[in-house]
Design a protein around this motif. Structure first.
Motif, mmCIF file in Angstrom:
data_model
loop_
_atom_site.group_PDB
_atom_site.id
_atom_site.type_symbol
_atom_site.label_atom_id
_atom_site.label_comp_id
_atom_site.label_asym_id
_atom_site.label_seq_id
_atom_site.Cartn_x
_atom_site.Cartn_y
_atom_site.Cartn_z
ATOM 1 N N ASP A 38 0.810 -1.223 0.000
ATOM 2 C CA ASP A 38 0.000 0.000 0.000
ATOM 3 C C ASP A 38 0.842 1.272 0.000
ATOM 4 N N ASP A 39 0.133 2.384 -0.229
ATOM 5 C CA ASP A 39 0.650 3.755 -0.071
ATOM 6 C C ASP A 39 1.710 4.127 -1.097
ATOM 7 N N LEU A 40 1.536 3.656 -2.328
ATOM 8 C CA LEU A 40 2.465 4.034 -3.394
ATOM 9 C C LEU A 40 2.259 5.503 -3.763
ATOM 10 N N PRO A 41 3.332 6.195 -4.195
ATOM 11 C CA PRO A 41 4.649 5.627 -4.486
ATOM 12 C C PRO A 41 5.535 5.375 -3.266
ATOM 13 N N ALA A 42 5.191 5.962 -2.105
ATOM 14 C CA ALA A 42 5.951 5.720 -0.877
ATOM 15 C C ALA A 42 5.125 6.176 0.308
ATOM 16 N N SER A 43 5.195 5.422 1.385
ATOM 17 C CA SER A 43 4.411 5.769 2.579
ATOM 18 C C SER A 43 4.755 7.154 3.098
ATOM 19 N N THR A 44 6.030 7.498 3.065
ATOM 20 C CA THR A 44 6.464 8.808 3.565
ATOM 21 C C THR A 44 6.881 9.714 2.411
ATOM 22 N N ALA A 45 6.089 9.696 1.342
ATOM 23 C CA ALA A 45 6.414 10.482 0.146
ATOM 24 C C ALA A 45 6.514 11.965 0.445
ATOM 25 N N LEU A 189 10.074 3.994 12.355
ATOM 26 C CA LEU A 189 11.246 4.004 13.239
ATOM 27 C C LEU A 189 12.519 3.713 12.453
ATOM 28 N N TYR A 190 12.407 2.811 11.496
ATOM 29 C CA TYR A 190 13.561 2.447 10.671
ATOM 30 C C TYR A 190 14.029 3.654 9.855
ATOM 31 N N GLU A 191 13.066 4.398 9.307
ATOM 32 C CA GLU A 191 13.398 5.575 8.506
ATOM 33 C C GLU A 191 14.166 6.592 9.348
ATOM 34 N N ALA A 193 15.908 5.985 12.123
ATOM 35 C CA ALA A 193 17.230 5.447 12.467
ATOM 36 C C ALA A 193 18.178 5.506 11.271
ATOM 37 N N LYS A 194 17.641 5.258 10.083
ATOM 38 C CA LYS A 194 18.466 5.294 8.872
ATOM 39 C C LYS A 194 18.930 6.717 8.583
ATOM 40 N N ASN A 195 18.054 7.668 8.768
ATOM 41 C CA ASN A 195 18.418 9.077 8.532
ATOM 42 C C ASN A 195 19.507 9.541 9.494
ATOM 43 N N ARG A 196 19.553 8.930 10.675
ATOM 44 C CA ARG A 196 20.565 9.302 11.675
ATOM 45 C C ARG A 196 21.770 8.359 11.648
ATOM 46 N N ASN A 197 21.810 7.451 10.666
ATOM 47 C CA ASN A 197 22.906 6.485 10.527
ATOM 48 C C ASN A 197 23.113 5.647 11.787
ATOM 49 N N ASP A 198 22.018 5.344 12.472
ATOM 50 C CA ASP A 198 22.078 4.515 13.673
ATOM 51 C C ASP A 198 21.897 3.048 13.264
ATOM 52 N N THR A 199 23.004 2.418 12.886
ATOM 53 C CA THR A 199 22.928 1.052 12.364
ATOM 54 C C THR A 199 22.505 0.039 13.430
ATOM 55 N N GLY A 200 22.906 0.283 14.670
ATOM 56 C CA GLY A 200 22.529 -0.622 15.745
ATOM 57 C C GLY A 200 21.023 -0.658 15.937
ATOM 58 N N HIS A 239 3.689 -2.113 3.174
ATOM 59 C CA HIS A 239 3.675 -0.728 2.731
ATOM 60 C C HIS A 239 4.991 -0.376 2.049
ATOM 61 N N ALA A 240 4.910 0.540 1.092
ATOM 62 C CA ALA A 240 6.096 0.950 0.333
ATOM 63 C C ALA A 240 7.001 1.806 1.207
ATOM 64 N N SER A 241 8.144 1.262 1.594
ATOM 65 C CA SER A 241 9.035 1.963 2.515
ATOM 66 C C SER A 241 10.462 1.490 2.332
ATOM 67 N N ASN A 242 11.406 2.201 2.920
ATOM 68 C CA ASN A 242 12.800 1.780 2.886
ATOM 69 C C ASN A 242 13.018 0.501 3.692
ATOM 70 N N LEU A 243 12.223 0.294 4.733
ATOM 71 C CA LEU A 243 12.335 -0.949 5.492
ATOM 72 C C LEU A 243 12.056 -2.138 4.587
#
Length: 330
Positions: A38-45, A189-191, A193-200, A239-243
Motif C-alpha cells: 500500500d501507499d504508493l509511491p511511498a508511505s512517507t512520500a 522508526l527504521y526511517e 534510524a536510517k536518517n541518523r545512521n544509527d545502524t545498531g 507498505h512501500a518503505s525503505n524498510l
C-alpha cells in the motif's frame, strides 16, 4: 541366503503394519499467500524527494522481481503531486508496471470511509484513478482492485454496502487482507534510524519486525483454522518503505520457512473464504479473519502484542499510530 532373507522380510512387514497411524507425520497445510503493498509511491512520500522514492522503489521491485513474487501495489495519487517532481514521481509509479507488477486504487488522499462520509469518500476514490488508470491503459490493463485506507469499510452496514455497490459499479474488486503485522510502524522508526545512521537501532528494528511478523503469521494461521476449519489463501498487507526495500527478502524467507508459496491476488481471491457472509462494521478497520470471526459472533483473542518500545518510540517521534482523527466540524 534365501532362507534367512524371507524371515527378515516378514519381520519388517509385521513391524510396518504394527506402527500406529498416529506416529505418521501429519500432512502440512498447503499455505499460499498473495503479497500486496500500500501507499504508493511511498508511505512517507511527503518527506522524501523524487530521487529517494525512485531509489527505494527500484530496490524493492528488484528483490520482488528477482524472487518472482506476484504483487499488486495500491496507489495514493496525492503523493505524486509535489512541485517540480510530478513527472519523476509518476515515473517511479510506472516502474511497478515496467517490472511486471500491477497497480490498484487506494483513494487519492488515503481517506477513511469511517471519517469523511460516503460522498466525499466516493469522490476521493474517483480522483485517485486518473494517473493509475492512464498508466495501466498504456499496457492494455484495467484498474480492477481497490484497497480501503486504514481498512475502514464503514461504521454501519448500510454505508458499507453502499460503498461496496459503488466500487462494483466502477469495476473494482475489493482487496481484503488476512495477514497484517503493522510493518508501517516499524518502517517509521527504521526511517528515522536510517536518517541518523544509527545502524545498531536499524538492526534491532529489523529483528523485531521479523519476529513480530512471524508471530502474527502463526496467530493468523491458528485463528483462520479455528474460524474456517482450514487455512485460506492468505493476503499479506505491506507498505512501500525503505524498510521493505532493504529487508523484504528476509520477510519472504520467514514466509517460506512457514511453508508458504506465493500466488497472485487474483488466485487468492478465488478461495471460497472471501465469499463468506461478512457483516463487520466498526470504528477501527481490521483484517478479514477478524471480519469472519465477528460475523459469526466470535471475538478474536490472543493476538501478539506489538513491542511496547516500538509504540513508545513512535509516539516520541510523533509518527502515525494508525489512528484516524475525525475532521473538525465546519
Amino acid at each position: 541366503m534365501k532362507p534367512i532373507a524371507l524371515p527378515l522380510a516378514i519381520v519388517c512387514l509385521f513391524s510396518f503394519l504394527s506402527t500406529p497411524v498416529s506416529a505418521q507425520a501429519p500432512k502440512p497445510p498447503d499455505r499460499q499467500v498473495a503479497v500486496t503493498i500500500d501507499d504508493l509511491p511511498a508511505s512517507t512520500a511527503d518527506r522524501m524527494s523524487a530521487t529517494q522514492i525512485t531509489t527505494m522503489t527500484a530496490k524493492l521491485l528488484g528483490t520482488l522481481r528477482d524472487q518472482k513474487i506476484p504483487v499488486v501495489g495500491f496507489v495514493n495519487e496525492k503523493k505524486l503531486y509535489k512541485t517540480g517532481e510530478v513527472d519523476e514521481r509518476i515515473k517511479a509509479l510506472q516502474m511497478w508496471l515496467d517490472y511486471g507488477f500491477e497497480l490498484g486504487n487506494h483513494t487519492f488522499s488515503h481517506s477513511s470511509l469511517n471519517q469523511v462520509g460516503l460522498k466525499a469518500w466516493e469522490e476521493d476514490v474517483i480522483l485517485g484513478e486518473s494517473v493509475t488508470r492512464m498508466l495501466l491503459g498504456q499496457r492494455k490493463m484495467k484498474l480492477r482492485y481497490f484497497r480501503h485506507p486504514y481498512l475502514d469499510t464503514g461504521r454501519d452496514l448500510l454505508t458499507r454496502r453502499e460503498a461496496e455497490a459503488f466500487l462494483v459499479e466502477r469495476g473494482y474488486r475489493i482487496a481484503p487482507i488476512t495477514l497484517d503485522a503493522w510493518d508501517w510502524m516499524f518502517a517509521g522508526l527504521y526511517e528515522d534510524a536510517k536518517n541518523r545512521n544509527d545502524t545498531g537501532l536499524q538492526q534491532q528494528i529489523v529483528k523485531e519486525y521479523l519476529a513480530y511478523h512471524d508471530a502474527v503469521f502463526a496467530y493468523s494461521e491458528q485463528l483462520s483454522a479455528k474460524i474456517l476449519g482450514y487455512e485460506p489463501k492468505q493476503i499479506l498487507l505491506l507498505h512501500a518503505s525503505n524498510l521493505e526495500a532493504d529487508h523484504i527478502g528476509e520477510l519472504l524467507d520467514v514466509l517460506r520457512k512457514r511453508g508458504y508459496r506465493f500466488i497472485t491476488l487474483e488466485d487468492a481471491l478465488s478461495d471460497s473464504a472471501y465469499s463468506l457472509p461478512d457483516t463487520y462494521v466498526g470504528e477501527e478497520g481490521t483484517g478479514w479473519i477478524d471480519h469472519w470471526a465477528i460475523s459469526l459472533g466470535k471475538i478474536p483473542q490472543g493476538a501478539p502484542v506489538m513491542p511496547q518500545w516500538v509504540m513508545d518510540r513512535t509516539k516520541e517521534l510523533h509518527l502515525s499510530t494508525g489512528q484516524v482523527t475525525a475532521p473538525a466540524p465546519n
